[in-house]
Design a protein around this motif. Structure first.
Motif, mmCIF file in Angstrom:
data_model
loop_
_atom_site.group_PDB
_atom_site.id
_atom_site.type_symbol
_atom_site.label_atom_id
_atom_site.label_comp_id
_atom_site.label_asym_id
_atom_site.label_seq_id
_atom_site.Cartn_x
_atom_site.Cartn_y
_atom_site.Cartn_z
ATOM 1 N N VAL A 4 -10.927 67.021 23.017
ATOM 2 C CA VAL A 4 -9.770 68.147 22.028
ATOM 3 C C VAL A 4 -11.095 67.667 20.796
ATOM 4 O O VAL A 4 -11.160 67.641 20.485
ATOM 5 C CB VAL A 4 -8.356 66.586 21.859
ATOM 6 C CG1 VAL A 4 -7.814 66.963 21.854
ATOM 7 C CG2 VAL A 4 -8.451 66.413 23.895
ATOM 8 N N ASN A 5 -10.470 69.352 20.528
ATOM 9 C CA ASN A 5 -11.211 69.836 19.416
ATOM 10 C C ASN A 5 -10.308 70.380 18.518
ATOM 11 O O ASN A 5 -9.174 70.530 18.627
ATOM 12 C CB ASN A 5 -12.083 70.892 19.533
ATOM 13 C CG ASN A 5 -13.372 70.245 20.636
ATOM 14 O OD1 ASN A 5 -13.547 69.449 20.767
ATOM 15 N ND2 ASN A 5 -13.185 71.602 21.917
ATOM 16 N N LEU A 6 -10.625 69.824 17.019
ATOM 17 C CA LEU A 6 -9.837 69.535 15.756
ATOM 18 C C LEU A 6 -10.388 70.824 15.235
ATOM 19 O O LEU A 6 -11.325 70.986 14.626
ATOM 20 C CB LEU A 6 -8.857 68.657 14.710
ATOM 21 C CG LEU A 6 -8.373 68.934 14.261
ATOM 22 C CD1 LEU A 6 -7.285 68.566 14.342
ATOM 23 C CD2 LEU A 6 -8.319 68.339 12.987
ATOM 24 N N TRP A 7 -9.120 71.505 15.061
ATOM 25 C CA TRP A 7 -10.050 73.126 13.602
ATOM 26 C C TRP A 7 -9.079 72.749 12.740
ATOM 27 O O TRP A 7 -7.779 73.841 12.825
ATOM 28 C CB TRP A 7 -9.437 74.549 14.019
ATOM 29 C CG TRP A 7 -10.047 75.042 15.724
ATOM 30 C CD1 TRP A 7 -9.187 74.106 16.828
ATOM 31 C CD2 TRP A 7 -10.999 75.044 16.865
ATOM 32 N NE1 TRP A 7 -10.341 73.948 18.780
ATOM 33 C CE2 TRP A 7 -11.421 74.672 17.880
ATOM 34 C CE3 TRP A 7 -12.262 75.912 16.151
ATOM 35 C CZ2 TRP A 7 -12.236 75.500 18.984
ATOM 36 C CZ3 TRP A 7 -12.828 76.581 16.733
ATOM 37 C CH2 TRP A 7 -13.034 76.376 18.618
ATOM 38 N N ILE A 8 -9.808 73.471 11.318
ATOM 39 C CA ILE A 8 -9.444 73.529 10.007
ATOM 40 C C ILE A 8 -9.542 74.269 9.196
ATOM 41 O O ILE A 8 -10.648 74.434 9.213
ATOM 42 C CB ILE A 8 -8.780 72.477 9.251
ATOM 43 C CG1 ILE A 8 -8.032 70.938 10.342
ATOM 44 C CG2 ILE A 8 -8.161 72.896 7.781
ATOM 45 C CD1 ILE A 8 -8.542 69.372 8.819
ATOM 46 N N GLY A 9 -9.060 75.381 9.068
ATOM 47 C CA GLY A 9 -9.348 76.862 8.454
ATOM 48 C C GLY A 9 -8.756 77.825 7.124
ATOM 49 O O GLY A 9 -7.399 77.154 7.912
ATOM 50 N N ASN A 10 -9.041 78.564 7.412
ATOM 51 C CA ASN A 10 -8.163 79.998 6.163
ATOM 52 C C ASN A 10 -9.094 81.272 6.867
ATOM 53 O O ASN A 10 -9.080 81.370 7.803
ATOM 54 C CB ASN A 10 -8.295 79.307 4.657
ATOM 55 C CG ASN A 10 -9.501 79.897 4.604
ATOM 56 O OD1 ASN A 10 -10.294 80.422 4.619
ATOM 57 N ND2 ASN A 10 -9.520 80.285 3.145
ATOM 58 N N GLU A 11 -8.316 81.938 6.254
ATOM 59 C CA GLU A 11 -8.257 83.814 6.384
ATOM 60 C C GLU A 11 -9.648 84.135 6.839
ATOM 61 O O GLU A 11 -9.819 84.900 7.229
ATOM 62 C CB GLU A 11 -7.202 84.187 6.496
ATOM 63 C CG GLU A 11 -7.902 84.414 4.786
ATOM 64 C CD GLU A 11 -6.861 83.445 3.918
ATOM 65 O OE1 GLU A 11 -6.479 82.665 4.507
ATOM 66 O OE2 GLU A 11 -7.565 83.339 2.332
ATOM 67 N N ALA A 12 -10.569 83.344 5.674
ATOM 68 C CA ALA A 12 -11.976 83.850 5.832
ATOM 69 C C ALA A 12 -12.307 83.733 7.071
ATOM 70 O O ALA A 12 -13.685 84.069 7.054
ATOM 71 C CB ALA A 12 -12.438 83.078 4.931
ATOM 72 N N SER A 13 -12.827 82.564 8.061
ATOM 73 C CA SER A 13 -12.838 82.154 9.381
ATOM 74 C C SER A 13 -12.247 82.989 10.366
ATOM 75 O O SER A 13 -11.070 82.365 10.006
ATOM 76 C CB SER A 13 -13.377 80.688 9.215
ATOM 77 O OG SER A 13 -13.903 79.520 8.449
ATOM 78 N N GLU A 14 -13.625 83.202 11.014
ATOM 79 C CA GLU A 14 -12.858 84.138 12.687
ATOM 80 C C GLU A 14 -14.063 84.074 13.375
ATOM 81 O O GLU A 14 -15.074 83.585 12.887
ATOM 82 C CB GLU A 14 -12.501 85.651 12.370
ATOM 83 C CG GLU A 14 -13.326 86.018 11.843
ATOM 84 C CD GLU A 14 -12.705 87.796 11.747
ATOM 85 O OE1 GLU A 14 -13.265 88.546 12.658
ATOM 86 O OE2 GLU A 14 -12.488 88.389 10.644
ATOM 87 N N SER A 15 -13.703 83.478 14.460
ATOM 88 C CA SER A 15 -14.390 83.556 15.526
ATOM 89 C C SER A 15 -14.854 84.888 16.756
ATOM 90 O O SER A 15 -13.806 85.327 16.644
ATOM 91 C CB SER A 15 -13.530 82.572 16.932
ATOM 92 O OG SER A 15 -13.943 81.339 16.134
ATOM 93 N N SER A 16 -15.627 84.865 16.490
ATOM 94 C CA SER A 16 -16.860 86.549 17.024
ATOM 95 C C SER A 16 -15.907 85.968 18.802
ATOM 96 O O SER A 16 -15.545 84.868 20.076
ATOM 97 C CB SER A 16 -17.912 86.839 17.654
ATOM 98 O OG SER A 16 -18.494 85.502 17.589
#
Lengths: 374, 374
Positions: free
Chosen positions: A168-180
């Motif tokens: 189980v993983n948590l992800w906290i970011g904003n619009e500057a981050s994306e996953s290829s």
């Protein structure tokens, strides 16, 4: 390769799974374990579940308060991923040869949570982009203090699959981050708690459209003193097979990308789906996905995903066979020498090798290996 | 076609589905609907269920009495299939050109049940071989008087699949009758009530090993007066794609068959499984199967099978792609002209055509069409 048979495969999967609408199913209430197995997991078919399914999660209200998060995790050190671009585990110009690309991983900085949140909210492309994410079951580890705020498993999925989530993983970011673009060897139940995530999805049968090639592995390192990033190739050198396609090329690169990746740009339209706060996406194993995010009013996107083991069955064997075909056909049609020899200058052969290694070892795969496997 | 990639596919499906044992699972008690979906239907993986599962069927005792059967069905007309060889829906020398083969269907004679049983028990190869079988839901039609003797559906399968069987068929024959290699577009639950059935099974991924080719359709007609069979090609001519391989060639033909069908004879060993009285075989959709039978002490083998609709999903799309490859590769590697043109002298192209017709029409398929589809 002449893609006429492949094109038929791409279209047929869409026709069989989505009919003429090409729309991903939307469920208002959670499926029963039988319904999930019969209509989605067994068919390797995605769906969106409405926010009613997570309305009972304390997280859906509590996590909107940054103060609640920083207080609850005041003493937690979390793995903060730092890049200058917001593109971690992504293709970037090769530091030793700017005309070629490398596979760049983020600088991972253990950071007190309150600092991390500040860094994420102040992330800017070209400066420092911070993304709190670690695909090693981090939610039950680094973020254990939040574990009472969500369901620890998705009960209908656990019952269908016959066991709880492996991570189980948590992800906290904003619009500057994306996953290829990439795929995972897991059944993925992805819940957005705050903000929105925007997925671009392609089924495993579209593997040739992703132009998976080998790229040298490189790592960012960030210096607190200078506030600068350095990108260095790994020593000893290591190659990573990765998707070459970027679904959102800059206007000046668009034409070049379209001519370099015709199967992607000329094939059927990828599925685009936005997962809103409280909603859940079933992202089937082996589906290719690219992810962008829109933060909430305070500048954060927060998501939790549940990785369940996939079945390595006839579908997986078909996929490996399909992926191996390109190299095979080049050998059959254009190479007179034996197909047994693998040239390390031939990315197709390398991809084949990787597929078969991956397959031979899948039973002993470690979590880390799986998370980075192509 | 160089089969190195195919060989890997054949081996991988076996390794993933059956591990190193290559033995089909044997269950002592019926699976739950979830277990069936998760471990077998979703994975397209067969299993045998022990006789305990049908111990409550009146048929398991009543049908051993020929008297009970003839009394219960005394006034029933049933479809009796007559051939001189015991091979119906099977390849036979072409009456107009003995050096080639045709696809021969039986003479179907509506027969009072008591007469039919007598004919079956006295079936002899070279004379008249009678087989009571009609794959059109005959058990709930012609044999309705027996419907109280068995379960009308397999409850755990109906619950898993989400509906009852589309067809239930009865089979009464003796050792003189066998079924040649074919596959069905159904999930098949096959129960032997009296005697034994011997299955040879290959997964759908072995399709190239079956050498599916087009054969002209022909029909036997039997004359009560002369006691002789006549075999005539259909007018207008019609081609049927059918497996060319016979797993039990006569000693004098063995060598010729081995050189004509190397992928079958040199590939991994087919699965051989005997289903004894009371036992049930889950025969997954699209698996190739060849069936022989051993009668009980009075000379009868009796079986009931339940056909459930299969899901036409990504597995089906992968199968169609795989089957289409041979013709495709010949075009790519050996033909300079466009792949768009289909030569009616090229059986590979015909097979591709058939696959795609079949696929386009699968939603409207009628029971009869499906039962005869390749």
């Amino acid at each position: 390769m002449n893609p006429s048979n492949l094109e038929h495969l791409w279209e047929e999967v869409r026709e069989l799974s989505f009919g003429t609408t090409s729309k991903i199913d939307r469920l208002e209430t959670p499926p029963s374990p039988l319904h999930f197995l019969r209509h989605y997991l067994s068919q390797n078919k995605p769906f969106i579940l409405s926010a009613t399914a997570t309305r009972h999660w304390p997280a859906t209200t509590l996590w909107s308060s940054t103060n609640y998060l920083t207080t609850t995790l005041s003493s937690s050190l979390i793995s903060l991923h730092l890049t200058p671009t917001g593109h971690a585990d992504s293709l970037t110009p090769n530091p030793t040869n700017p005309n070629s690309l490398c596979f760049a991983s983020a600088h991972v900085q253990p950071t007190p949570f309150p600092e991390a949140i500040h860094a994420i909210q102040n992330s800017v492309k070209g400066g420092v982009v911070a993304y709190a994410q670690q695909q090693n079951d981090c939610f039950r580890g680094e973020y254990g203090a939040l574990s009472g705020d969500v369901d620890l498993d998705i009960n209908w999925a656990s019952e269908a699959i016959g066991g709880g989530p492996e991570a189980v993983n948590l992800w906290i970011g904003n619009e500057a981050s994306e996953s290829s673009f990439h795929k995972d060897h897991y059944e993925n139940l992805y819940v957005v708690v705050c903000g929105e995530k925007h997925f671009v999805l392609l089924p495993p049968t579209d593997v040739h459209r992703m132009y998976i090639r080998e790229y040298p592995a490189a790592n960012y390192s960030y210096s607190q003193e200078t506030g600068k990033f350095d990108l260095e190739l790994e020593i000893p050198p290591r190659n990573v097979p990765w998707c070459s396609v970027n679904p959102y090329p800059s206007p000046e690169n668009k034409e070049k990308e379209m001519s370099e990746f015709p199967l992607y740009y000329n094939g059927p339209k990828p599925f685009e789906v936005t997962v809103k706060a409280g909603e859940m996406l079933y992202l089937p194993s082996m589906w290719f996905h690219h992810v962008r995010q829109t933060p909430d009013s305070r500048g954060l996107t927060i998501a939790v995903n549940y990785w369940y083991d996939m079945q390595f069955d006839i579908k997986y064997a078909y996929f490996n066979f399909l992926q191996s075909l390109k190299g095979f056909q080049e050998q059959r049609c254009h190479k007179s020498d034996s197909h047994a020899s693998v040239s390390y200058n031939d990315s197709d052969s390398l991809i084949d090798e990787n597929v078969f290694d991956d397959d031979e070892n899948h039973l002993e795969m470690t979590l880390t290996r799986k998370a980075h496997l192509f």
